[in-house]
Enzyme design. Structure first.
Site, PDB file in Angstrom:
ATOM      1  CG  HIS A  40     -29.679  60.035 -36.161  1.00 10.73           C
ATOM      2  ND1 HIS A  40     -30.718  60.695 -36.774  1.00 10.73           N
ATOM      3  CD2 HIS A  40     -29.120  59.257 -37.118  1.00 10.73           C
ATOM      4  CE1 HIS A  40     -30.798  60.336 -38.035  1.00 10.73           C
ATOM      5  NE2 HIS A  40     -29.841  59.449 -38.278  1.00 10.73           N
ATOM      6  CD  GLU A 116     -26.721  55.250 -42.376  1.00  9.14           C
ATOM      7  OE1 GLU A 116     -26.256  54.103 -42.171  1.00  9.14           O
ATOM      8  OE2 GLU A 116     -27.861  55.586 -42.033  1.00  9.14           O
TER       9      GLU A 116
END
Length: 242
Positions: A40, A116
Site C-alpha cells: 500500500h 497485517e
C-alpha cells in the site's frame, strides 16, 4: 523480442523450473500462475513512525503522498491484464487497491488472510515511545522478531500461517494472473513462505510503499521469484509489461 509459451521472454531467465521450492498448494493447479504483489501507499502512521498492525483498520489512512504513490502504481500496471485483484480489507490497503484497480471490470476481492500482523500493545505506538516504555519487548520485535510473543502468542508464527492460507486461496482461484495489494509484514511472510523461508528470515526482506514484487508458480504450486520490490515507477513514468 522473441516470446516463449507463458510469455516468457528469451532474456537468459529460467523458462521452466521444477522443485525450486516446496508446493504451497498441496495439489496440482489448473494452469501456471503469475502473482503481482504491491505494498500500500504511504499511510499516516508510516509518516508518524507508528507501529502498524491489524487492528489499526481505520486509524491509519493514506496520506496525500500515499494516494499519489497508488496512482503511480496504477499507471505503471495499466498495460497488464489481471484476472482478479485481491486486497487486505484494512483501510490503507483497501484505498490503495481501489485506486489501482479503478476502471477494471472485475470486482475487488478482500481477504482477511491478507491483513497485517497483530502486535498487541505495540500497535499505534510511535517507535520512540515503544522503545522507551517496553524496551525488552521492543528490542525483541526489532532485533529477533521470530521470538517476540505476548502471553505465548507469537505474531510471526500466526502471520506465516495466514500467509500460507492466503497463497492457497489465491492460487486456487480460476485465472492465470492476479494482483495482490496488502501490507509490509504480510508481504514479507508471503515472500518468505513462497521461498520456503521461516519466520527467522522476516527482516531479510524489505518492501517499500508502492513496491512491486512478482512471482511465477508452476502447476505444482512451486514458486519462482521473478522481481522483488520494484520501485522505478515511484521516481519516473515507468510502465511495466506482461
Amino acid at each position: 523480442m522473441e516470446k516463449l509459451e507463458y510469455d516468457a521472454a528469451m532474456t537468459g531467465g529460467a523458462y521452466d523450473f521444477n522443485r525450486g521450492t516446496i508446493s504451497l498448494t498441496r495439489k496440482l493447479l489448473s494452469s501456471p500462475k503469475k502473482i503481482t504483489l504491491v505494498r500500500h501507499g504511504l499511510s499516516t502512521w508510516n509518516e508518524e513512525s507508528r507501529i502498524q498492525s491489524t487492528g489499526s483498520s481505520n486509524l491509519s489512512v493514506l496520506t496525500e503522498a500515499g494516494v499519489k504513490q497508488a496512482e503511480r502504481c496504477r499507471n505503471a500496471l495499466a498495460n497488464i491484464s489481471f484476472d482478479q485483484c485481491f486486497s487486505s480489507p484494512i483501510s490503507r490497503a483497501k484505498s490503495t487497491a481501489e485506486i489501482i484497480w479503478h476502471g477494471r471490470e472485475e470486482p475487488l476481492v478482500f481477504l482477511d488472510s491478507l491483513k497485517e500482523a497483530h502486535l498487541f500493545f505495540l500497535e499505534g505506538m510511535k517507535n520512540v515511545d515503544a522503545r522507551r516504555e517496553y524496551p525488552k519487548d521492543y528490542l525483541t520485535w526489532r532485533e529477533d522478531p521470530a521470538k517476540f510473543h505476548v502471553n505465548g502468542v507469537y505474531p510471526l508464527r500466526r502471520i506465516w500461517a495466514t500467509a500460507s492460507e492466503a497463497w492457497r486461496e489465491i492460487l486456487h482461484t480460476p485465472g492465470e494472473h492476479f494482483l495482490v495489494i496488502t501490507h509490509k509484514s504480510i508481504l514479507r511472510a508471503l515472500i518468505c513462505t513462497a521461498l520456503g523461508l521461516g519466520p527467522e528470515r522476516f527482516r531479510a526482506i524489505d518492501i517499500n510503499n508502492g513496491g512491486i514484487t512478482v512471482f511465477k508458480f508452476n502447476t505444482r504450486g512451486e514458486a519462482m521469484l521473478q522481481s522483488l520490490n520494484m520501485t522505478a515507477h515511484m521516481y519516473s513514468n515507468h510502465i511495466y509489461l506482461n
